[in-house]
Design an enzyme around this catalytic site. Structure first.
Site, mmCIF file in Angstrom:
data_model
loop_
_atom_site.group_PDB
_atom_site.id
_atom_site.type_symbol
_atom_site.label_atom_id
_atom_site.label_comp_id
_atom_site.label_asym_id
_atom_site.label_seq_id
_atom_site.Cartn_x
_atom_site.Cartn_y
_atom_site.Cartn_z
ATOM 1 N N ILE A 77 -45.900 15.605 -37.164
ATOM 2 C CA ILE A 77 -45.966 16.394 -38.394
ATOM 3 C C ILE A 77 -45.990 15.382 -39.531
ATOM 4 O O ILE A 77 -45.177 14.452 -39.570
ATOM 5 C CB ILE A 77 -44.786 17.381 -38.540
ATOM 6 C CG1 ILE A 77 -44.883 18.125 -39.894
ATOM 7 C CG2 ILE A 77 -43.435 16.730 -38.354
ATOM 8 C CD1 ILE A 77 -43.903 19.277 -40.033
ATOM 9 N N SER A 78 -46.936 15.528 -40.437
ATOM 10 C CA SER A 78 -47.124 14.563 -41.516
ATOM 11 C C SER A 78 -45.988 14.617 -42.532
ATOM 12 O O SER A 78 -45.218 15.577 -42.590
ATOM 13 C CB SER A 78 -48.454 14.831 -42.225
ATOM 14 O OG SER A 78 -49.533 14.697 -41.336
ATOM 15 N N CYS A 79 -45.899 13.583 -43.365
ATOM 16 C CA CYS A 79 -44.926 13.537 -44.457
ATOM 17 C C CYS A 79 -45.130 14.733 -45.394
ATOM 18 O O CYS A 79 -46.258 15.209 -45.559
ATOM 19 C CB CYS A 79 -45.105 12.261 -45.267
ATOM 20 S SG CYS A 79 -45.004 10.736 -44.325
#
Length: 235
Positions: A77-79
């Site tokens: 999951i991206s920042c």
């Protein structure tokens, strides 16, 4: 994930109230940093509980600026800042038909659903069955039941619901897969990480009558695209 230091897993201890405060603080921070401008995107980020899309032993890191591991091959999951980083240049808005390539945890998908509203459509394609199952469960548990989820090769798009006003790719490629450009409406926008000269550039593409216009937003770091167009992404 190369280039990032992922924090160690631990038993979560934060309360719902603590997460709510962190979510509000993150929106303020994103606004001050210039990532977040659209009121609809801001409202979506305030509403969607990011912690509910994070694997159990990483929940306490939900609002930190680090990618976190997900079930599946090289899945993350991206920042938090990555979502307005993509959605602001896209101009994602009410009523749009939106195609997402790379479902991930389902968090970005839920944000998009809030942004496009009842008259919009969100379609998300995921090639990894483990990642898809994780995201599908997250979306179900948070009440998002009207998103079209597709288990398949994102580079091929999803012709059944085309054309799309906006397309977002969350995996890096050497060139935008032609099927995605074909399924993009005239006047529509697509955003994707594109490998160029040893770096990944976040590229915004606008489809116009005479072809496409292209703008580089910034440098990013994403996993490589899988599927039919994977070879092009790995040359």
């Amino acid at each position: 994930m190369p280039g990032w230091i992922i924090p160690p897993p631990k038993e979560p201890v934060k309360s719902r109230e603590e997460f709510r405060r962190e979510r509000e603080q993150k929106v303020v921070w994103l606004t001050r940093k210039g990532y977040l401008r659209s009121e609809r995107i801001k409202a979506a980020m305030l509403k969607v509980p990011r912690e509910d899309f994070i694997p159990f032993f990483y929940k306490d890191y939900a609002y930190e600026e680090v990618p976190l591991p997900l079930p599946g091959e090289e899945a993350t999951i991206s920042c938090p800042h990555s979502y307005p980083l993509f959605y602001e240049p896209l101009g994602l808005d009410r009523g749009h038909r939106f195609l997402e390539v790379g479902l991930g945890s389902g968090y970005g998908t839920a944000l998009a659903r809030e942004i496009v509203g009842e008259k919009g459509l969100v379609v998300s394609i995921e090639i990894d069955s483990l990642t898809l199952a994780f995201a599908e469960n997250n979306l179900k548990n948070t009440g998002y039941s009207d998103i079209v989820l597709v288990h398949g090769d994102g580079g091929l798009g999803y012709q059944e619901k085309a054309p799309y006003d906006r397309i977002c790719m969350t995996a890096a490629c050497l060139e935008i897969p032609p099927p995605l450009l074909d399924q993009l409406k005239m006047g529509g926008r697509l955003i994707a990480p594109v490998k160029e000269g040893g770096v990944q550039n976040l590229v915004l593409v606008k489809k116009e009558p005479g072809g496409t216009a292209r703008e580089v937003i910034c440098q990013v770091l994403y996993v490589s695209l899988r599927g039919k167009y994977a070879q092009a992404s790995l040359r």
